[in-house]
Structure formats: structure tokens, C-alpha cells
Motif scaffolding. Sequence first.
Motif, PDB file in Angstrom:
ATOM      1  N   GLY A   7       0.793  -1.298   0.016  1.00 56.15           N
ATOM      2  CA  GLY A   7      -0.025  -0.125   0.258  1.00 56.15           C
ATOM      3  C   GLY A   7       0.670   1.097   0.128  1.00 56.15           C
ATOM      4  N   LYS A   8       1.926   1.117  -0.139  1.00 58.29           N
ATOM      5  CA  LYS A   8       2.959   2.167   0.095  1.00 58.29           C
ATOM      6  C   LYS A   8       2.820   2.974  -1.460  1.00 58.29           C
ATOM      7  CE  LYS A   8       6.715   1.113   2.996  1.00 58.29           C
ATOM      8  NZ  LYS A   8       8.198   0.915   2.905  1.00 58.29           N
ATOM      9  N   ASP A   9       3.232   4.483  -1.547  1.00 62.91           N
ATOM     10  CA  ASP A   9       3.243   4.816  -2.711  1.00 62.91           C
ATOM     11  C   ASP A   9       4.496   4.478  -3.573  1.00 62.91           C
ATOM     12  OD1 ASP A   9       1.270   6.773  -1.876  1.00 62.91           O
ATOM     13  OD2 ASP A   9       2.827   8.323  -1.314  1.00 62.91           O
ATOM     14  N   ILE A  10       5.668   4.066  -3.219  1.00 64.32           N
ATOM     15  CA  ILE A  10       6.753   3.618  -3.824  1.00 64.32           C
ATOM     16  C   ILE A  10       7.216   2.323  -3.089  1.00 64.32           C
ATOM     17  CG2 ILE A  10       8.844   3.907  -4.963  1.00 64.32           C
ATOM     18  CD1 ILE A  10       8.232   6.789  -5.422  1.00 64.32           C
ATOM     19  N   LEU A  11       7.561   1.206  -3.665  1.00 65.92           N
ATOM     20  CA  LEU A  11       8.339   0.115  -2.883  1.00 65.92           C
ATOM     21  C   LEU A  11       9.107  -0.552  -3.666  1.00 65.92           C
ATOM     22  CD1 LEU A  11       6.526  -2.279  -0.542  1.00 65.92           C
ATOM     23  CD2 LEU A  11       8.077  -3.211  -2.169  1.00 65.92           C
ATOM     24  N   SER A  12      10.384  -0.863  -3.505  1.00 68.09           N
ATOM     25  CA  SER A  12      11.507  -1.290  -4.253  1.00 68.09           C
ATOM     26  C   SER A  12      11.740  -2.636  -3.527  1.00 68.09           C
ATOM     27  CB  SER A  12      12.847  -0.525  -3.987  1.00 68.09           C
ATOM     28  OG  SER A  12      13.075  -0.317  -2.632  1.00 68.09           O
ATOM     29  N   TYR A  13      12.075  -3.648  -4.603  1.00 66.28           N
ATOM     30  CA  TYR A  13      12.130  -4.990  -4.502  1.00 66.28           C
ATOM     31  C   TYR A  13      13.170  -5.678  -5.323  1.00 66.28           C
ATOM     32  CZ  TYR A  13      11.322  -9.994  -5.226  1.00 66.28           C
ATOM     33  OH  TYR A  13      11.367 -11.288  -5.394  1.00 66.28           O
ATOM     34  N   VAL A  14      14.101  -6.503  -4.590  1.00 65.96           N
ATOM     35  CA  VAL A  14      15.470  -6.983  -5.371  1.00 65.96           C
ATOM     36  C   VAL A  14      15.222  -8.303  -4.860  1.00 65.96           C
ATOM     37  CG1 VAL A  14      17.805  -6.902  -5.376  1.00 65.96           C
ATOM     38  CG2 VAL A  14      16.848  -4.831  -5.059  1.00 65.96           C
ATOM     39  N   ALA A  15      15.501  -9.299  -5.839  1.00 62.33           N
ATOM     40  CA  ALA A  15      15.556 -10.702  -5.835  1.00 62.33           C
ATOM     41  C   ALA A  15      17.083 -11.104  -6.136  1.00 62.33           C
ATOM     42  CB  ALA A  15      14.593 -11.310  -6.995  1.00 62.33           C
ATOM     43  N   GLU A  48       4.769  -9.023 -10.126  1.00 63.50           N
ATOM     44  CA  GLU A  48       3.588  -8.595 -10.726  1.00 63.50           C
ATOM     45  C   GLU A  48       2.325  -8.639  -9.741  1.00 63.50           C
ATOM     46  OE1 GLU A  48       3.353 -11.537 -13.804  1.00 63.50           O
ATOM     47  OE2 GLU A  48       5.139 -10.656 -14.773  1.00 63.50           O
ATOM     48  N   HIS A  49       2.166  -9.400  -8.805  1.00 67.99           N
ATOM     49  CA  HIS A  49       1.025  -9.307  -8.014  1.00 67.99           C
ATOM     50  C   HIS A  49       1.341  -8.112  -6.978  1.00 67.99           C
ATOM     51  CE1 HIS A  49      -0.644 -13.296  -8.859  1.00 67.99           C
ATOM     52  NE2 HIS A  49       0.679 -13.946  -8.691  1.00 67.99           N
ATOM     53  N   LEU A  50       2.757  -7.894  -6.550  1.00 67.88           N
ATOM     54  CA  LEU A  50       3.129  -6.971  -5.436  1.00 67.88           C
ATOM     55  C   LEU A  50       2.602  -5.498  -6.234  1.00 67.88           C
ATOM     56  CD1 LEU A  50       4.128  -5.962  -2.949  1.00 67.88           C
ATOM     57  CD2 LEU A  50       6.236  -6.380  -3.890  1.00 67.88           C
ATOM     58  N   ALA A  51       2.857  -5.413  -7.569  1.00 68.37           N
ATOM     59  CA  ALA A  51       2.678  -3.911  -8.159  1.00 68.37           C
ATOM     60  C   ALA A  51       1.267  -3.678  -8.141  1.00 68.37           C
ATOM     61  CB  ALA A  51       3.337  -4.203  -9.510  1.00 68.37           C
ATOM     62  N   ARG A  52       0.359  -4.478  -8.076  1.00 68.32           N
ATOM     63  CA  ARG A  52      -1.125  -4.152  -8.047  1.00 68.32           C
ATOM     64  C   ARG A  52      -1.533  -3.493  -6.637  1.00 68.32           C
ATOM     65  NH1 ARG A  52      -1.473  -9.781 -10.095  1.00 68.32           N
ATOM     66  NH2 ARG A  52      -1.512  -9.700 -12.400  1.00 68.32           N
ATOM     67  N   HIS A  53      -0.645  -3.648  -5.487  1.00 71.33           N
ATOM     68  CA  HIS A  53      -0.838  -2.988  -4.449  1.00 71.33           C
ATOM     69  C   HIS A  53      -0.177  -1.763  -3.623  1.00 71.33           C
ATOM     70  CE1 HIS A  53      -3.883  -6.477  -4.133  1.00 71.33           C
ATOM     71  NE2 HIS A  53      -2.834  -7.032  -4.434  1.00 71.33           N
ATOM     72  N   VAL A  54       0.591  -1.383  -4.952  1.00 70.86           N
ATOM     73  CA  VAL A  54       1.547  -0.198  -4.460  1.00 70.86           C
ATOM     74  C   VAL A  54       1.556   0.861  -5.318  1.00 70.86           C
ATOM     75  CG1 VAL A  54       3.048  -1.440  -3.122  1.00 70.86           C
ATOM     76  CG2 VAL A  54       3.600  -0.997  -5.495  1.00 70.86           C
ATOM     77  N   GLY A  55       1.757   2.234  -5.064  1.00 66.13           N
ATOM     78  CA  GLY A  55       1.678   3.167  -6.175  1.00 66.13           C
ATOM     79  C   GLY A  55       2.588   2.755  -7.259  1.00 66.13           C
ATOM     80  N   GLU A  56       3.776   2.591  -6.721  1.00 75.18           N
ATOM     81  CA  GLU A  56       4.834   2.313  -8.008  1.00 75.18           C
ATOM     82  C   GLU A  56       5.724   0.779  -7.377  1.00 75.18           C
ATOM     83  OE1 GLU A  56       6.885   5.326 -10.425  1.00 75.18           O
ATOM     84  OE2 GLU A  56       8.795   4.551  -9.260  1.00 75.18           O
TER      85      GLU A  56
END
Length: 267
Positions: A7-15, A48-56
Motif C-alpha cells: 500500500g506504499k506510494d513507492i516500494l522497491s524489491y530486489v531478488a 507483478e502481484h505486488l505491483a497491483r497493491h503499491v503506487g509504484e
Amino acid sequence: MSGFQIGKDILSYVAVGDSFTEGLDDPYPDSADFPSGRYRGWADRFAEHLARHVGELRYANLAVRGKLLRQILTEQLPRAVELSPDLVTLCAGGNDILRPGSDPDALADAFESGVRRLRDTGADVVVFTGFDTGFQPVMKHLRGKVATYNMHLRAIADRHGCAVVDLWSMKIFQDRRAWSADRLHLSAEGHRRLALRVCEVLGVPAEGDWDEPWPQLPPSPWRQARQEDLRWAREHLVPWIGRRLTGRSSGDGLAPKRPHLEPLVRR
């Protein structure tokens, strides 16, 4: 995990990891957006799932097939630390476990050093246990070594406040349809289900049930099953052994598919 939230405006994820996280054998379809030869995999699917729940969502995938734990720690970890993401998924050590003479205790010590570096950045970290290899005749002998490593990983996760995706307990992966033809990498359906499991662990809403029972299949005739075993040995096992004996890796010369934190386009 204490800080991760959607639900954040921007969230960063690294695999971070090896072929498991790069996405073999779950290819994207040929198109201008997804060049032939690039793999999707559970990490892309989870993003892709996560992107549906954050601003970016800004997403990087540093994983490269064939990498050993020490290579992941020296080649990928510094980049992940530099990117300073909110969330990191870390799966490493599987290729080491496959090698004769590997020590799960020593591997766990090295793995913990990587977890510590990531947690020091403030990132939430997700770790993965190894699969239960008991159902695979060729790798059944590794079951005790994998179990030892898994116990270490769980203890590391407890000490550092990491979430755990327990692959060992996921019985759906004991069905051959979860695996690609090489029997070492997940199929597209296996990756899809795993992405749903990661969503469940992290509390990310997603449609679908990772634990949905597989449809019934008629048993394969003995002769057909043996022919499939011989074909697998010829096409996959022998080349894999050849790379081990010559010190080569399937990832030699390959770069990560998403080396930078870039916005993920919602689909």
C-alpha cells in the motif's frame, strides 16, 4: 518481518539468487516486450502481484543461473546493498548442496553473513528453504544434507527477523508437473504456484491457490517411464555432469536480467 507493508506510494524489491530466482524454466512469450530467451519465474510473477497493491513498484532481479553461494555473496550482494531496497528475496546454496563434499554448516555461516549485510540496510528479507528431494531418485541421497541446511536457514531467519518460504513442506512440488523436463528447475506452473505462496507468506493479496490439488493422471506404463528416464539422463544429466567436471557453469558470461531498480509496468 517487522517493517514490510503493502500500500506504499513507492516500494522497491530486489531478488537475489541463482537459476531458481532467475526463473528457469518459465520463459516469457516471444514479443517486443519480452525478448526470446528471457525467463519470467516466480520472482517476476510475485513482483507483478505486488505491483497491483503499491503506487509504484521498483524491481530488480540480480539472479544468474549456475551461481554458487560465494559468487552470489560477492557478485550480487554488494549491488543489492547499494540499491537499498525495501524488500529482498534471497535463495542461495542449492548449487553448492548438489556438489560432492559441500558442507551445509559452512554454507550456513556464509549465508548468514549475507543476511546480516542485507538486514543492516533496513531491508526486509525473505529466505527460502531447500526442496525435499526424497521423491527424486537421482537426488534422494541429498535429502539429509538439504535438511541440515534448512534447519540452519530457519535459525538464521529467527535470529535476524526474516520471513521464510518453506519449500520443503510444499508437497505440491512432489508432482512431476511442477518441474520442467530437466527435473532441476520448476515448470511455468510450478513458478506460478510458488509466486502465490510467497504472496501468502508476505500478506500480499493474490487470486489463486498455490496448494490446489493436481488433476489426476493415469499412471505411466513402466516402459514409457524408463524411456523418459533415459532421455532425461542423455539430454540433461550428462551435460550437467560435464559442466561440473570441466568447471563450467550455465551462467558463465551472463548478466542479470534486471540489474537496476526500474518501475514494473502493471499488467
